[in-house]
Write a protein that holds these residues in place. Structure first.
Motif, PDB file in Angstrom:
ATOM      1  N   ARG A   2       0.948  -1.294   0.069  1.00 22.08           N
ATOM      2  CA  ARG A   2       0.114  -0.134  -0.008  1.00 22.08           C
ATOM      3  C   ARG A   2       0.821   1.261   0.132  1.00 22.08           C
ATOM      4  O   ARG A   2       1.799   1.295   0.938  1.00 22.08           O
ATOM      5  CB  ARG A   2      -1.083  -0.107   1.415  1.00 22.08           C
ATOM      6  N   THR A   3       0.496   2.107  -0.803  1.00 22.84           N
ATOM      7  CA  THR A   3       1.212   3.392  -0.945  1.00 22.84           C
ATOM      8  C   THR A   3       0.277   4.598  -1.047  1.00 22.84           C
ATOM      9  O   THR A   3      -0.800   4.620  -1.561  1.00 22.84           O
ATOM     10  CB  THR A   3       2.133   3.370  -2.291  1.00 22.84           C
ATOM     11  N   ILE A   4       0.701   5.650  -0.330  1.00 26.09           N
ATOM     12  CA  ILE A   4       0.069   6.933  -0.413  1.00 26.09           C
ATOM     13  C   ILE A   4       0.719   7.753  -1.081  1.00 26.09           C
ATOM     14  O   ILE A   4       1.902   8.126  -0.917  1.00 26.09           O
ATOM     15  CB  ILE A   4      -0.309   7.521   1.413  1.00 26.09           C
ATOM     16  N   HIS A   5       0.089   8.366  -2.318  1.00 28.61           N
ATOM     17  CA  HIS A   5       0.767   9.353  -3.178  1.00 28.61           C
ATOM     18  C   HIS A   5       0.114  10.778  -2.607  1.00 28.61           C
ATOM     19  O   HIS A   5      -0.991  10.862  -2.555  1.00 28.61           O
ATOM     20  CB  HIS A   5       0.359   9.022  -4.569  1.00 28.61           C
ATOM     21  N   ALA A   6       1.063  11.771  -2.136  1.00 29.26           N
ATOM     22  CA  ALA A   6       0.714  12.859  -1.890  1.00 29.26           C
ATOM     23  C   ALA A   6       1.402  13.949  -2.615  1.00 29.26           C
ATOM     24  O   ALA A   6       2.505  13.872  -3.081  1.00 29.26           O
ATOM     25  CB  ALA A   6       0.948  13.084  -0.369  1.00 29.26           C
ATOM     26  N   ALA A   7       0.645  15.177  -2.634  1.00 29.21           N
ATOM     27  CA  ALA A   7       1.354  16.524  -3.341  1.00 29.21           C
ATOM     28  C   ALA A   7       0.714  17.554  -2.629  1.00 29.21           C
ATOM     29  O   ALA A   7      -0.385  17.591  -1.971  1.00 29.21           O
ATOM     30  CB  ALA A   7       0.847  16.388  -4.748  1.00 29.21           C
ATOM     31  N   PRO A   8       1.224  18.579  -2.812  1.00 31.07           N
ATOM     32  CA  PRO A   8       0.494  19.932  -2.357  1.00 31.07           C
ATOM     33  C   PRO A   8      -0.926  20.239  -2.712  1.00 31.07           C
ATOM     34  O   PRO A   8      -1.766  20.761  -1.901  1.00 31.07           O
ATOM     35  CB  PRO A   8       1.385  21.126  -2.708  1.00 31.07           C
ATOM     36  N   VAL A   9      -1.007  19.715  -4.037  1.00 34.68           N
ATOM     37  CA  VAL A   9      -2.670  19.632  -4.609  1.00 34.68           C
ATOM     38  C   VAL A   9      -2.688  18.729  -5.351  1.00 34.68           C
ATOM     39  O   VAL A   9      -1.917  17.966  -5.966  1.00 34.68           O
ATOM     40  CB  VAL A   9      -2.365  21.223  -5.577  1.00 34.68           C
ATOM     41  N   VAL A  10      -4.154  18.182  -5.094  1.00 36.28           N
ATOM     42  CA  VAL A  10      -4.594  17.044  -5.974  1.00 36.28           C
ATOM     43  C   VAL A  10      -5.842  17.378  -6.735  1.00 36.28           C
ATOM     44  O   VAL A  10      -6.785  18.308  -6.054  1.00 36.28           O
ATOM     45  CB  VAL A  10      -5.034  15.984  -4.723  1.00 36.28           C
ATOM     46  N   ARG A  11      -5.833  16.929  -7.769  1.00 37.16           N
ATOM     47  CA  ARG A  11      -7.229  17.157  -8.714  1.00 37.16           C
ATOM     48  C   ARG A  11      -7.602  15.800  -9.153  1.00 37.16           C
ATOM     49  O   ARG A  11      -6.863  14.800  -9.594  1.00 37.16           O
ATOM     50  CB  ARG A  11      -6.850  17.853 -10.104  1.00 37.16           C
ATOM     51  N   ARG A  12      -8.965  15.633  -8.631  1.00 35.42           N
ATOM     52  CA  ARG A  12      -9.559  14.335  -8.960  1.00 35.42           C
ATOM     53  C   ARG A  12      -9.723  13.905 -10.505  1.00 35.42           C
ATOM     54  O   ARG A  12      -9.746  12.980 -11.026  1.00 35.42           O
ATOM     55  CB  ARG A  12     -10.811  14.330  -8.308  1.00 35.42           C
ATOM     56  N   VAL A  34      -9.388   8.165  -1.822  1.00 34.82           N
ATOM     57  CA  VAL A  34      -8.808   9.674  -2.005  1.00 34.82           C
ATOM     58  C   VAL A  34      -9.291  10.519  -1.001  1.00 34.82           C
ATOM     59  O   VAL A  34     -10.517  10.215  -0.580  1.00 34.82           O
ATOM     60  CB  VAL A  34      -9.179  10.094  -3.363  1.00 34.82           C
ATOM     61  N   GLY A  35      -8.650  11.201  -0.064  1.00 32.56           N
ATOM     62  CA  GLY A  35      -8.909  12.310   0.611  1.00 32.56           C
ATOM     63  C   GLY A  35      -7.918  12.852   1.459  1.00 32.56           C
ATOM     64  O   GLY A  35      -6.660  12.921   0.894  1.00 32.56           O
ATOM     65  N   PRO A  36      -7.954  13.506   2.553  1.00 32.22           N
ATOM     66  CA  PRO A  36      -7.062  14.348   3.288  1.00 32.22           C
ATOM     67  C   PRO A  36      -5.889  13.280   3.666  1.00 32.22           C
ATOM     68  O   PRO A  36      -6.052  12.456   4.314  1.00 32.22           O
ATOM     69  CB  PRO A  36      -7.830  14.833   4.500  1.00 32.22           C
ATOM     70  N   LEU A  37      -4.687  13.862   3.272  1.00 28.72           N
ATOM     71  CA  LEU A  37      -3.550  13.210   3.696  1.00 28.72           C
ATOM     72  C   LEU A  37      -3.455  12.776   5.135  1.00 28.72           C
ATOM     73  O   LEU A  37      -3.044  11.585   5.739  1.00 28.72           O
ATOM     74  CB  LEU A  37      -2.214  13.810   3.304  1.00 28.72           C
ATOM     75  N   THR A  38      -3.896  13.479   6.195  1.00 31.89           N
ATOM     76  CA  THR A  38      -3.787  13.663   7.523  1.00 31.89           C
ATOM     77  C   THR A  38      -4.709  12.301   7.935  1.00 31.89           C
ATOM     78  O   THR A  38      -4.312  11.412   8.916  1.00 31.89           O
ATOM     79  CB  THR A  38      -4.082  14.730   8.411  1.00 31.89           C
ATOM     80  N   LEU A  39      -5.786  12.350   7.163  1.00 32.61           N
ATOM     81  CA  LEU A  39      -6.933  11.188   7.648  1.00 32.61           C
ATOM     82  C   LEU A  39      -6.271   9.759   7.058  1.00 32.61           C
ATOM     83  O   LEU A  39      -6.369   8.673   7.732  1.00 32.61           O
ATOM     84  CB  LEU A  39      -8.164  11.454   7.093  1.00 32.61           C
ATOM     85  N   LEU A  40      -5.905   9.943   5.741  1.00 35.82           N
ATOM     86  CA  LEU A  40      -5.374   8.654   5.116  1.00 35.82           C
ATOM     87  C   LEU A  40      -3.961   8.001   5.870  1.00 35.82           C
ATOM     88  O   LEU A  40      -4.234   6.979   5.983  1.00 35.82           O
ATOM     89  CB  LEU A  40      -5.170   8.956   3.862  1.00 35.82           C
ATOM     90  N   PRO A  45      -1.709   3.324   8.648  1.00 40.97           N
ATOM     91  CA  PRO A  45      -0.216   3.861   9.419  1.00 40.97           C
ATOM     92  C   PRO A  45       0.849   3.083   8.860  1.00 40.97           C
ATOM     93  O   PRO A  45       1.946   3.564   8.871  1.00 40.97           O
ATOM     94  CB  PRO A  45      -0.313   3.472  10.811  1.00 40.97           C
ATOM     95  N   ASP A  46       0.673   1.833   8.135  1.00 42.74           N
ATOM     96  CA  ASP A  46       1.743   0.922   7.620  1.00 42.74           C
ATOM     97  C   ASP A  46       2.027   1.326   6.151  1.00 42.74           C
ATOM     98  O   ASP A  46       2.959   0.868   5.703  1.00 42.74           O
ATOM     99  CB  ASP A  46       1.389  -0.476   7.802  1.00 42.74           C
TER     100      ASP A  46
END
Length: 148
Positions: A2-12, A34-40, A45-46
């Motif tokens: 599982r990988t979380i991909h994050a950027a300053p801005v996300v466009r669906r 897809v959602g807020p990085l903090t919640l994801l 967590p792993d």
């Protein structure tokens, strides 16, 4: 993995309003959330977190002929470097080019469609820096291009 991909801005979608602080969770070849990085990051967590500069959105559809290059493999790689993972079938004009597209899991379409980031959808993502240059392309959950 599982990988979380994050950027300053996300466009669906590329026409959608930009969202600051969002991210995309990829498991295998699919988008899990897809959602807020903090919640994801709390929910998963792993998960490994990859942070990209600029904007993250759905990988693009390349609507014209593939870029010129010495070999079909290099033509497909040029496409991936541009942030596209989908191509119109009419532009795969040789068995060798179609085979290269298949080996790289490109989406081959009969007609244009609007790419989107949706939960349970195929994990096709692209990140672009502030100048609009592609810095990363994810095709069916695999990181297939990363600018160093």
């Amino acid at each position: 993995m599982r990988t979380i991909h994050a950027a300053p801005v996300v466009r669906r979608t590329w026409d959608a309003e930009p969202v600051e602080g969002d991210a995309v969770v990829v498991t295998g070849a699919l988008i899990e959330a897809v959602g807020p990085l903090t919640l994801l990051t709390e929910r998963f967590p792993d998960a490994r977190v990859r942070r990209w500069p600029g904007v993250l959105g759905p990988a693009r559809l390349h609507e014209g002929p593939l870029p010129p290059a010495p070999s079909p493999r290099e033509r497909v790689h040029a496409l991936l470097k541009s942030g596209a993972v989908a191509v119109l079938g009419e532009h795969l004009d040789s068995p060798e080019l179609r085979a290269a597209a298949d080996r790289n899991d490109l989406v081959v379409l009969a007609g244009a469609r609007t790419p989107a980031l949706t939960a349970t959808g195929r994990a096709d993502l692209a990140a672009f820096d502030e100048s609009g240059t592609c810095v990363a392309t994810v095709c069916a959950g695999r990181l297939v291009f990363r600018r160093r």
